[in-house]
Design a protein around this motif. Structure first.
Motif, PDB file in Angstrom:
ATOM      1  N   VAL A   1      53.015  60.953  18.784  1.00  0.00           N
ATOM      2  CA  VAL A   1      51.601  61.002  18.424  1.00  0.00           C
ATOM      3  C   VAL A   1      51.342  59.956  17.343  1.00  0.00           C
ATOM      4  CG1 VAL A   1      49.765  62.419  17.409  1.00  0.00           C
ATOM      5  CG2 VAL A   1      51.388  63.436  19.018  1.00  0.00           C
ATOM      6  N   ILE A   2      50.292  59.162  17.519  1.00  0.00           N
ATOM      7  CA  ILE A   2      49.930  58.144  16.521  1.00  0.00           C
ATOM      8  C   ILE A   2      48.436  58.228  16.225  1.00  0.00           C
ATOM      9  CG2 ILE A   2      51.792  56.592  17.228  1.00  0.00           C
ATOM     10  CD1 ILE A   2      49.625  54.846  18.611  1.00  0.00           C
ATOM     11  N   HIS A   3      48.037  57.635  15.090  1.00  0.00           N
ATOM     12  CA  HIS A   3      46.622  57.583  14.706  1.00  0.00           C
ATOM     13  C   HIS A   3      45.835  56.761  15.707  1.00  0.00           C
ATOM     14  CE1 HIS A   3      43.078  55.893  12.611  1.00  0.00           C
ATOM     15  NE2 HIS A   3      43.056  57.027  11.950  1.00  0.00           N
ATOM     16  N   ASN A   4      46.360  55.565  16.048  1.00  0.00           N
ATOM     17  CA  ASN A   4      45.861  54.779  17.180  1.00  0.00           C
ATOM     18  C   ASN A   4      44.599  53.964  16.898  1.00  0.00           C
ATOM     19  OD1 ASN A   4      46.437  54.181  20.029  1.00  0.00           O
ATOM     20  ND2 ASN A   4      44.507  55.227  20.489  1.00  0.00           N
ATOM     21  N   ASP A   5      44.147  53.899  15.642  1.00  0.00           N
ATOM     22  CA  ASP A   5      42.908  53.138  15.392  1.00  0.00           C
ATOM     23  C   ASP A   5      42.823  52.665  13.942  1.00  0.00           C
ATOM     24  OD1 ASP A   5      40.511  51.928  16.041  1.00  0.00           O
ATOM     25  OD2 ASP A   5      39.311  53.739  15.781  1.00  0.00           O
ATOM     26  N   ALA A   6      43.874  52.001  13.466  1.00  0.00           N
ATOM     27  CA  ALA A   6      43.890  51.528  12.075  1.00  0.00           C
ATOM     28  C   ALA A   6      43.117  50.220  11.955  1.00  0.00           C
ATOM     29  CB  ALA A   6      45.330  51.353  11.591  1.00  0.00           C
ATOM     30  N   ASN A   7      41.806  50.307  12.173  1.00  0.00           N
ATOM     31  CA  ASN A   7      40.968  49.121  11.997  1.00  0.00           C
ATOM     32  C   ASN A   7      40.407  49.085  10.581  1.00  0.00           C
ATOM     33  OD1 ASN A   7      38.245  50.353  11.846  1.00  0.00           O
ATOM     34  ND2 ASN A   7      38.587  50.906  13.992  1.00  0.00           N
ATOM     35  N   ASP A   8      39.696  48.015  10.267  1.00  0.00           N
ATOM     36  CA  ASP A   8      39.250  47.784   8.899  1.00  0.00           C
ATOM     37  C   ASP A   8      38.120  48.711   8.470  1.00  0.00           C
ATOM     38  OD1 ASP A   8      38.218  46.136  11.002  1.00  0.00           O
ATOM     39  OD2 ASP A   8      36.890  45.204   9.558  1.00  0.00           O
ATOM     40  N   ASN A   9      37.566  49.501   9.397  1.00  0.00           N
ATOM     41  CA  ASN A   9      36.577  50.507   9.024  1.00  0.00           C
ATOM     42  C   ASN A   9      37.212  51.870   8.777  1.00  0.00           C
ATOM     43  OD1 ASN A   9      33.901  49.141   9.224  1.00  0.00           O
ATOM     44  ND2 ASN A   9      34.579  48.765  11.312  1.00  0.00           N
ATOM     45  N   ASN A  10      38.423  52.067   9.264  1.00  0.00           N
ATOM     46  CA  ASN A  10      39.102  53.358   9.129  1.00  0.00           C
ATOM     47  C   ASN A  10      40.144  53.381   8.022  1.00  0.00           C
ATOM     48  OD1 ASN A  10      37.645  54.498  11.212  1.00  0.00           O
ATOM     49  ND2 ASN A  10      39.171  54.039  12.775  1.00  0.00           N
ATOM     50  N   VAL A  11      40.527  52.215   7.519  1.00  0.00           N
ATOM     51  CA  VAL A  11      41.480  52.139   6.417  1.00  0.00           C
ATOM     52  C   VAL A  11      40.706  51.928   5.121  1.00  0.00           C
ATOM     53  CG1 VAL A  11      43.433  50.883   5.433  1.00  0.00           C
ATOM     54  CG2 VAL A  11      43.282  51.210   7.909  1.00  0.00           C
ATOM     55  N   LEU A  12      41.027  52.725   4.107  1.00  0.00           N
ATOM     56  CA  LEU A  12      40.306  52.683   2.834  1.00  0.00           C
ATOM     57  C   LEU A  12      41.212  52.258   1.702  1.00  0.00           C
ATOM     58  CD1 LEU A  12      38.400  56.087   3.123  1.00  0.00           C
ATOM     59  CD2 LEU A  12      37.528  53.816   3.686  1.00  0.00           C
ATOM     60  N   ILE A  13      40.665  51.487   0.786  1.00  0.00           N
ATOM     61  CA  ILE A  13      41.369  51.146  -0.447  1.00  0.00           C
ATOM     62  C   ILE A  13      40.943  52.169  -1.490  1.00  0.00           C
ATOM     63  CG2 ILE A  13      41.731  49.387  -2.218  1.00  0.00           C
ATOM     64  CD1 ILE A  13      40.947  47.307  -0.062  1.00  0.00           C
ATOM     65  N   CYS A  14      41.873  53.059  -1.838  1.00  0.00           N
ATOM     66  CA  CYS A  14      41.563  54.196  -2.707  1.00  0.00           C
ATOM     67  C   CYS A  14      42.186  54.052  -4.089  1.00  0.00           C
ATOM     68  CB  CYS A  14      42.070  55.496  -2.076  1.00  0.00           C
ATOM     69  SG  CYS A  14      41.532  55.772  -0.389  1.00  0.00           S
ATOM     70  N   GLY A  15      42.826  52.940  -4.340  1.00  0.00           N
ATOM     71  CA  GLY A  15      43.612  52.792  -5.563  1.00  0.00           C
ATOM     72  C   GLY A  15      42.783  52.558  -6.808  1.00  0.00           C
ATOM     73  N   SER A  16      43.433  52.787  -7.937  1.00  0.00           N
ATOM     74  CA  SER A  16      42.839  52.521  -9.252  1.00  0.00           C
ATOM     75  C   SER A  16      43.955  52.500 -10.278  1.00  0.00           C
ATOM     76  CB  SER A  16      41.806  53.598  -9.610  1.00  0.00           C
ATOM     77  OG  SER A  16      42.426  54.868  -9.671  1.00  0.00           O
ATOM     78  N   GLY A  17      43.685  51.942 -11.424  1.00  0.00           N
ATOM     79  CA  GLY A  17      44.660  51.968 -12.513  1.00  0.00           C
ATOM     80  C   GLY A  17      45.972  51.300 -12.167  1.00  0.00           C
ATOM     81  N   ASP A  18      47.065  52.052 -12.266  1.00  0.00           N
ATOM     82  CA  ASP A  18      48.397  51.492 -12.037  1.00  0.00           C
ATOM     83  C   ASP A  18      48.689  51.225 -10.569  1.00  0.00           C
ATOM     84  OD1 ASP A  18      48.883  51.641 -14.748  1.00  0.00           O
ATOM     85  OD2 ASP A  18      49.850  53.625 -14.623  1.00  0.00           O
ATOM     86  N   ASP A  19      47.887  51.778  -9.651  1.00  0.00           N
ATOM     87  CA  ASP A  19      48.133  51.593  -8.224  1.00  0.00           C
ATOM     88  C   ASP A  19      46.853  51.168  -7.526  1.00  0.00           C
ATOM     89  OD1 ASP A  19      49.355  51.540  -5.790  1.00  0.00           O
ATOM     90  OD2 ASP A  19      49.505  53.711  -5.546  1.00  0.00           O
ATOM     91  N   PRO A  20      46.413  49.904  -7.777  1.00  0.00           N
ATOM     92  CA  PRO A  20      45.126  49.457  -7.240  1.00  0.00           C
ATOM     93  C   PRO A  20      45.118  49.283  -5.728  1.00  0.00           C
ATOM     94  CG  PRO A  20      46.289  47.625  -8.264  1.00  0.00           C
ATOM     95  CD  PRO A  20      47.082  48.856  -8.571  1.00  0.00           C
ATOM     96  N   ASP A  21      46.296  49.242  -5.094  1.00  0.00           N
ATOM     97  CA  ASP A  21      46.360  48.991  -3.658  1.00  0.00           C
ATOM     98  C   ASP A  21      46.663  50.240  -2.836  1.00  0.00           C
ATOM     99  OD1 ASP A  21      45.875  46.189  -3.845  1.00  0.00           O
ATOM    100  OD2 ASP A  21      47.928  45.902  -4.524  1.00  0.00           O
ATOM    101  N   ALA A  22      46.557  51.426  -3.444  1.00  0.00           N
ATOM    102  CA  ALA A  22      46.783  52.665  -2.701  1.00  0.00           C
ATOM    103  C   ALA A  22      45.756  52.779  -1.574  1.00  0.00           C
ATOM    104  CB  ALA A  22      46.681  53.870  -3.631  1.00  0.00           C
ATOM    105  N   LEU A  23      46.206  53.290  -0.426  1.00  0.00           N
ATOM    106  CA  LEU A  23      45.362  53.309   0.764  1.00  0.00           C
ATOM    107  C   LEU A  23      45.142  54.726   1.290  1.00  0.00           C
ATOM    108  CD1 LEU A  23      46.920  50.317   2.752  1.00  0.00           C
ATOM    109  CD2 LEU A  23      44.949  50.272   1.211  1.00  0.00           C
ATOM    110  N   GLY A  24      44.075  54.891   2.045  1.00  0.00           N
ATOM    111  CA  GLY A  24      43.809  56.117   2.768  1.00  0.00           C
ATOM    112  C   GLY A  24      43.403  55.763   4.186  1.00  0.00           C
ATOM    113  N   ILE A  25      43.343  56.763   5.050  1.00  0.00           N
ATOM    114  CA  ILE A  25      42.954  56.506   6.438  1.00  0.00           C
ATOM    115  C   ILE A  25      42.105  57.675   6.940  1.00  0.00           C
ATOM    116  CG2 ILE A  25      45.045  57.541   7.438  1.00  0.00           C
ATOM    117  CD1 ILE A  25      44.934  55.129   9.481  1.00  0.00           C
ATOM    118  N   ILE A  26      41.088  57.353   7.725  1.00  0.00           N
ATOM    119  CA  ILE A  26      40.144  58.347   8.229  1.00  0.00           C
ATOM    120  C   ILE A  26      40.018  58.214   9.750  1.00  0.00           C
ATOM    121  CG2 ILE A  26      38.841  58.504   6.076  1.00  0.00           C
ATOM    122  CD1 ILE A  26      36.770  56.598   7.308  1.00  0.00           C
ATOM    123  N   ASP A  27      39.223  59.085  10.334  1.00  0.00           N
ATOM    124  CA  ASP A  27      38.875  59.077  11.760  1.00  0.00           C
ATOM    125  C   ASP A  27      40.110  59.189  12.654  1.00  0.00           C
ATOM    126  OD1 ASP A  27      37.720  58.974  14.206  1.00  0.00           O
ATOM    127  OD2 ASP A  27      36.582  57.138  13.867  1.00  0.00           O
TER     128      ASP A  27
END
Length: 387
Positions: free
Chosen positions: A239-265
């Motif tokens: 099973v895979i997410h199957n849609d890691a496009n630039d609208n579904n991947v989020l940049i959620c980072g701040s402070g010491d980890d500015p590049d932390a990511l999230g994924i939706i949909d």
């Protein structure tokens, strides 16, 4: 439809207006208040999604607010499914179970939290488990409605995609797929437009809506794809997410980890070739970076390096990867051409389709040997460590 069939459908977005949602959300979900002014429609392809702010009733089982302070508005997304997916509630149920599984795996990736309707019934009858809403102009049609917590962050497309972020994207997808290896639901073994295992069927069916010379270019991809299916062995499945496009991947980072990511949909969740996950992500990076980077393919290799830091591709997956990238681009082009025939003003369909044509030409301009030479150069130099 499951894998026993071969029909690939273009789904129609549900016609449900925002003016009906306040009353509906208060009746069917555990909200004590919904901020109508905050309702805003989000970009989507086959479903209809709205952002809104609301206050959950902490006393109602199944609802959980992100805020620890009572009577504070939290952020949510209401997802209204197209009718075809609404007719297969087992697939939607599997998506919910997958999210719960990922939460339990604690993979340190930001993902949405489900807000269950009231009363949330643990019933074997899935029709009783979900909330449904009738369409504005046709009461015979109804769609499943889900509410999820809003994952704060900037969309990947809104920020510069540094090499470090691309590496982190691949690493995140590797963690996601590693966690999903221990998740399975039979309903996710399905015939589906965006399942790359059926990429040949989709391309063959919809290429007639593409204009020349792209039509001939995509026919070449189809020939290569079918040869790959016949000759390449060892493609793992999960099973895979199957849609890691630039609208579904989020940049959620701040402070010491500015590049932390999230994924939706997780609406495209499917049991398929595992390597499709990184192929899809790389396809979108190439599509979106070709006008910004001197070598968009090498740039996308940072995603593969991050993915392989978690999941190493085997020999068969390495042979398949370049053509799977081309196949995903071809599916985007052909499905968009078919969709625009019915809905010529759908801007969402145009987002990737037009640049995908140029990106596909770029991918077809190199052979597999050159492709993997680019990867060795990137992986040996480790540019993400200095970016």
């Amino acid at each position: 439809m499951n894998d026993s069939g071969s029909t690939v459908e273009v789904r129609i977005k549900p016609r449900v207006s925002s003016c009906r949602l306040e009353k509906y959300l208060l009746e069917r979900f555990p909200f004590v208040e919904v901020n109508v002014a905050s309702l805003k429609e989000l970009n989507s392809y086959e479903d209809r999604n709205y952002y809104f702010k609301g206050i959950l009733d902490a006393k109602v089982s199944g609802g959980k607010a992100d805020s620890e302070v009572p009577n504070i508005f939290d952020e949510f997304v209401v997802k209204i499914y197209n009718q075809e997916d609404s007719n297969e509630p087992a697939i939607v149920d599997a998506q919910i179970k997958a999210l719960l599984h990922l939460k339990e795996e604690n993979i340190n990736v930001k993902i949405p939290t489900e807000v269950f309707p009231r009363p949330h019934q643990q019933s074997p009858d899935l029709e009783q488990k979900f909330a449904f809403i009738e369409w504005d102009d046709d009461s015979s049609k109804k769609s499943i409605v889900r509410v999820l917590s809003f994952v704060p962050g900037k969309m990947f497309e809104e920020e510069e995609s540094t090499k470090r972020r691309l590496y982190n994207l691949g690493e995140m997808l590797g963690k996601l797929d590693m966690a999903l290896k221990t998740f399975y639901d039979p309903s996710l073994v399905r015939t589906f437009t965006w399942n790359l295992k059926q990429g040949g069927d989709v391309i063959r069916r919809f290429n007639e809506f593409v204009e020349s010379p792209e039509k001939e270019m995509i026919r070449d991809v189809l020939d290569r794809f079918e040869h790959m299916v016949r000759t390449v062995n060892g493609l793992r499945e999960s099973v895979i997410h199957n849609d890691a496009n630039d609208n579904n991947v989020l940049i959620c980072g701040s402070g010491d980890d500015p590049d932390a990511l999230g994924i939706i949909d997780f609406g495209d969740l499917v049991y398929t070739w595992t390597v499709s996950e990184v192929a899809i992500a790389m396809a979108y990076v190439i599509i979106n970076s070709q006008t910004k980077q001197e070598d968009a393919i090498s740039y996308a290799m940072n995603v593969l390096a991050g993915y392989e830091s978690v999941i190493k591709l085997n020999e068969g997956e390495r042979k398949a990867l370049p053509i799977l990238i081309c196949a995903r681009m071809s599916v985007s082009i052909t499905v968009a051409a078919r969709g625009l025939k019915d809905d010529p003003n759908n801007e969402y369909l145009k987002i990737h389709a037009i640049p995908a044509r140029k990106a596909l030409r770029l991918m077809l301009s190199i052979d597999p040997v050159q492709f993997w030479q680019k990867y060795r150069k990137i992986s040996n130099g480790k540019p993400w460590e200095s970016n």
